[in-house]
Design an enzyme around this catalytic site. Structure first.
Site, PDB file in Angstrom:
ATOM      1  N   SER A 138       0.826  -1.196   0.000  1.00 47.14           N
ATOM      2  CA  SER A 138       0.000   0.000   0.000  1.00 47.14           C
ATOM      3  C   SER A 138       0.871   1.261   0.000  1.00 47.14           C
ATOM      4  O   SER A 138       1.676   1.453  -0.908  1.00 47.14           O
ATOM      5  CB  SER A 138      -0.958  -0.044   1.199  1.00 47.14           C
ATOM      6  OG  SER A 138      -1.981   0.913   1.064  1.00 47.14           O
TER       7      SER A 138
ATOM      8  N   ASP B 205     -10.093  -3.747  -4.960  1.00 40.26           N
ATOM      9  CA  ASP B 205      -9.183  -2.780  -4.358  1.00 40.26           C
ATOM     10  C   ASP B 205      -9.123  -1.553  -5.264  1.00 40.26           C
ATOM     11  O   ASP B 205      -8.886  -1.687  -6.469  1.00 40.26           O
ATOM     12  CB  ASP B 205      -7.789  -3.413  -4.218  1.00 40.26           C
ATOM     13  CG  ASP B 205      -6.774  -2.496  -3.552  1.00 40.26           C
ATOM     14  OD1 ASP B 205      -7.148  -1.396  -3.102  1.00 40.26           O
ATOM     15  OD2 ASP B 205      -5.598  -2.896  -3.477  1.00 40.26           O
TER      16      ASP B 205
ATOM     17  N   HIS C  58      -7.938  -5.250  -0.500  1.00 35.17           N
ATOM     18  CA  HIS C  58      -6.822  -4.498   0.044  1.00 35.17           C
ATOM     19  C   HIS C  58      -6.499  -4.942   1.474  1.00 35.17           C
ATOM     20  O   HIS C  58      -7.385  -5.098   2.298  1.00 35.17           O
ATOM     21  CB  HIS C  58      -7.154  -2.996   0.046  1.00 35.17           C
ATOM     22  CG  HIS C  58      -5.969  -2.135   0.318  1.00 35.17           C
ATOM     23  ND1 HIS C  58      -5.046  -1.824  -0.650  1.00 35.17           N
ATOM     24  CD2 HIS C  58      -5.532  -1.544   1.459  1.00 35.17           C
ATOM     25  CE1 HIS C  58      -4.104  -1.063  -0.125  1.00 35.17           C
ATOM     26  NE2 HIS C  58      -4.370  -0.870   1.148  1.00 35.17           N
TER      27      HIS C  58
END
Length: 398
Positions: free
Chosen positions: A183, A341, A371
């Site tokens: 991320s 995501d 995610h």
């Protein structure tokens, strides 16, 4: 009777808070729904903490709810130290070759939350299975820090990690070093890989970069994945835009401007045709992803946004905007993306741009993924699968 009514009301409120529709096809939907409720609660707590000026305290409390102690076991020695002046947790495999692989890992959390303390299971396993030294730093977080502070911390850690002294101290093989992250941490890892790949002063460089659902651009918040998953669990489009505004030191009143792509309109002189081509998902994404989605490019937008947020155009914040000549000097890449995501298309576009620049890339697409899944191997089968895939690639390529 009153007690019964109160209990019933509390149960109903809890059920409403927990229940939030999840997309069809996602892995283990009821588990995800419960996780989403917990995540929203922690984020609400974090937001309140930031409003009250208690951001650091909230992060500290959150960290202590996870495994916070440096606990060694029969296979891995775990110690807390510093790297490039930053708090760092080091996982060292106890057996195997004299010279070990090395992995530098940056945690996720929107440049505002998180810690290496949340990744004990993943990093411990990577050290053991790879016979490696795995280091993860605690870079500065919002609101105490905004761009480029987090990037500068990551780069300082990378330079220290690649230094002859650290390589010698931890018996790491200079030819088998990787940088990785998930991320926002994937964003930092990608940015560091680009910078170190182009730095001719470095005698040792990363052999690979392993990016897990990375954040890579902030010019288009209407890619197919941002539209498809705009209200989905764990990471919604409004939340990702908020993270970007926090990171770039922007006013949250700009959130609807960014969501509508008014910041990257045709009349914005900084967003040239060349820059726009680097995030043009109509040419960079496969047909299975683009489907019937429409490119959103406003003729007239909100003037002055790029001037207020220069980081929008900065490759250190948005690696997808890098020139092909810079991408060509990046190390071999692994990019994990998840169907459910908002960041899926950032990763897929980066895969294509790296490939076009001549960089070998493995694209690992999880069709039932969401995610944050790799951090949840103890809860979700998907988490275990994603962890297996990530570690296996490193075994084969590092």
């Amino acid at each position: 009777m009153k007690l019964l009514l109160v209990v019933s009301a509390l149960l109903a409120a809890s059920a409403c808070f927990i229940y939030r529709p999840v997309p069809s096809g996602v892995s283990e939907p009821w588990k995800l729904m419960l996780l989403d409720a917990c995540t929203r609660f922690m984020r609400t707590l974090g937001t309140v903490g930031h409003w009250l000026g208690l951001g650091s305290l909230v992060n500290t409390v959150s960290s202590r709810m996870m495994m916070a102690d440096a606990r060694s076991d029969a296979d891995v020695t775990v110690v807390d130290t510093t790297l490039g002046g930053l708090p760092t947790r080091v996982f060292v495999a106890k057996s195997g070759e004299k010279l070990k692989r090395g992995v530098l890992y940056f945690h996720g959390g929107g440049w505002a939350y998180g810690s290496w303390k949340f990744y004990d299971s993943l990093l411990r396993r990577a050290a053991k299975d790879l016979d490696a030294v795995v280091m993860s730093v605690d870079y500065r977080l919002y609101p105490e820090a905004v761009f480029p502070a987090q990037y500068n911390d990551a780069l300082a850690a990378a330079r220290a990690f690649l230094s002859p002294q650290v390589l010698e101290d931890y018996s790491m093989d200079p030819g088998r070093l990787g940088v990785s992250g998930d991320s926002a941490g994937g964003n930092l890892a990608a940015a560091v890989a680009l910078e170190t790949g182009s730095d001719n002063s470095l005698s040792v460089k990363f052999k690979v970069q392993a990016l897990i659902y990375p954040v890579l651009q902030a010019l288009d918040f209407n890619t197919p994945s941002y539209v498809q998953n705009q209200n989905d669990c764990i990471l919604s489009r409004p939340k990702m835009v908020q993270f970007w505004l926090w990171y770039l030191g922007g006013d949250l009143s700009l959130k609807p401007v960014l969501i509508a792509n008014n910041h990257s309109s045709v009349e914005e002189p900084a967003v040239t045709a060349d820059i726009r081509s680097r995030v043009d998902w109509t040419s960079l994404l496969p047909a299975r992803v683009t489907q019937n989605f429409q490119l959103v490019v406003k003729e007239k937008g909100t003037p002055g946004v790029v001037d207020k947020l220069p980081g929008l155009m900065d490759v250190r914040a948005a690696p997808l905007l890098a020139e092909s000549s810079v991408l060509s000097r990046a190390p071999k890449a692994y990019v994990m993306t998840c169907e459910f995501d908002v960041l899926r298309d950032d990763g897929l576009m980066y895969v294509r741009r790296l490939q076009d620049a001549g960089v070998p890339v493995t694209s690992d697409y999880l069709k039932d993924g969401f995610h944050g899944c790799i951090s949840l191997s103890s809860i979700f089968n998907l988490g275990q699968r994603s962890e297996d895939s990530y570690v296996h690639w490193l075994q084969q390529n590092l």
